[in-house]
Design a protein around this motif. Sequence first.
Motif, PDB file in Angstrom:
ATOM      1  N   ARG A 131       0.966  -1.175  -0.003  1.00 26.27           N
ATOM      2  CA  ARG A 131       0.002   0.085  -0.107  1.00 26.27           C
ATOM      3  C   ARG A 131       0.735   1.295  -0.032  1.00 26.27           C
ATOM      4  NH1 ARG A 131      -1.184   2.772   4.851  1.00 26.27           N
ATOM      5  NH2 ARG A 131       0.762   2.140   6.303  1.00 26.27           N
ATOM      6  N   MET A 178      -0.741   7.614   9.210  1.00 24.94           N
ATOM      7  CA  MET A 178      -1.619   9.038   9.155  1.00 24.94           C
ATOM      8  C   MET A 178      -2.016   9.523  10.477  1.00 24.94           C
ATOM      9  SD  MET A 178      -2.552   9.584   5.791  1.00 24.94           S
ATOM     10  CE  MET A 178      -1.774   8.709   4.581  1.00 24.94           C
ATOM     11  N   ARG A 187      -2.288  -2.028  19.335  1.00 27.38           N
ATOM     12  CA  ARG A 187      -1.275  -2.452  20.110  1.00 27.38           C
ATOM     13  C   ARG A 187      -0.602  -1.177  20.829  1.00 27.38           C
ATOM     14  NH1 ARG A 187       2.024  -4.730  15.257  1.00 27.38           N
ATOM     15  NH2 ARG A 187       1.273  -2.654  14.292  1.00 27.38           N
ATOM     16  N   GLN A 217       1.375   2.181  21.922  1.00 29.57           N
ATOM     17  CA  GLN A 217       2.097   3.103  21.321  1.00 29.57           C
ATOM     18  C   GLN A 217       2.555   4.198  22.161  1.00 29.57           C
ATOM     19  OE1 GLN A 217       2.697   3.399  17.541  1.00 29.57           O
ATOM     20  NE2 GLN A 217       0.988   1.975  16.788  1.00 29.57           N
ATOM     21  N   TYR A 261      -4.315  -5.002   7.371  1.00 27.58           N
ATOM     22  CA  TYR A 261      -3.627  -3.850   7.093  1.00 27.58           C
ATOM     23  C   TYR A 261      -2.218  -3.519   7.256  1.00 27.58           C
ATOM     24  CZ  TYR A 261      -3.221  -3.031  12.088  1.00 27.58           C
ATOM     25  OH  TYR A 261      -2.771  -3.307  13.740  1.00 27.58           O
TER      26      TYR A 261
END
Length: 318
Positions: free
Chosen positions: A95, A153, A174, A176, A318
């Motif tokens: 992607r 993003m 998860r 961060q 993803y």
Amino acid sequence: MSAAPTLLLCSETDDLGGLRPAFERAAAELCPGLRVALWPEVAAGAAEVVALASWFAPRGLPATLPGLRLIASIGAGAEHVLRDPGLPAGVPVTRIVDEQQARGMAEYVLWAALYYHRGLDRVQQQQPRGVWRMPPQRPAAQTRVGVMGLGAMGAEVARCLAGHGFEVHGWSRRPQTIEGVRTWAGDAQLEDFLRPLDIVVSLLPLTEHTRGLCDARWFDRLKPGAAFINCGRGEQVVLPDLLEALERGQLGGAVLDVFEHEPLPPAHPLWHTPRLLVTPHMASSVSPEAMARQIVGDTARVLAGQAPVHAIDRGRGY
Ligand code: NDP
């Protein structure tokens, strides 16, 4: 004589012809000998297709291409690739990941956050009635903005909002760490993340876990009157539940950039829903040059026996 290895630009929904020159320039520089074709110039079953650069390609097409080494989404999301149940196993899916695109997204979300924070939504409602009334003004630090999805993003958006003084919270799958941002993770922390927010932004990818996430229960978890900005994917929102939450004031307003069916048809009731702003999937986009260079670069890598740089995890979605 066998045909040259080919990168096939392919979409069932959009005309990708305008991208061809950028892909040809990138191929000449980064992968000499790679030919660029536009579907359906090259038919299903063509052995020379080594890479598919796609936006909603016909389901079943990848499985017919015996030489396929890469399937590249021309957007940041790859859900339109993964919807094909016959996707050949073992072919990497990539992607777009692009800094400029993330900065564009940060601009869009900053604008939408300021729209609510400075009360421009109220001013817009007052204007047709000729009402001169200043909405309450307060420092950005007193407005809590939550960002769902802290990827390429979302992390940039969260940093940008924090840099403009907002109190920023972020939620991901998860845990961060982002400087200046209070982070939350997983379904277990979703309710605590949502409860104090004045504005919530979705920058989640569309997966089996995020489809329909924003339903009646989700809207009920928000602080009454909170605003919602959706830049993820339309399918993440249960529209009747959003409209009902708006109607009874549980949701104070919404900016929607993405929809299950795009373009949104002219007769769609969303165009005329009070306190709802529709934008035409414009939050951010990648330049043809950056897109072509990334996809042709990944094609060169797979042809050289290396892994592409921008692969998604097909199992995770993803
Ligand atoms: P990334 O894959 O980089 O990031 C995805 C983020 O979402 C990660 O932080 C991930 O968590 C989080 N996430 C995924 N699933 C869940 C879940 N079930 N619960 C909580 N968090 C979850 O994607 P990008 O940031 O590049 O893009 C996100 C999406 O934005 C795209 O898929 C696309 O749909 C949309 N988009 C829209 C555009 C527009 O113009 N409107 C333009 C570009 C993108 P973790 O970090 O733990 O993996």
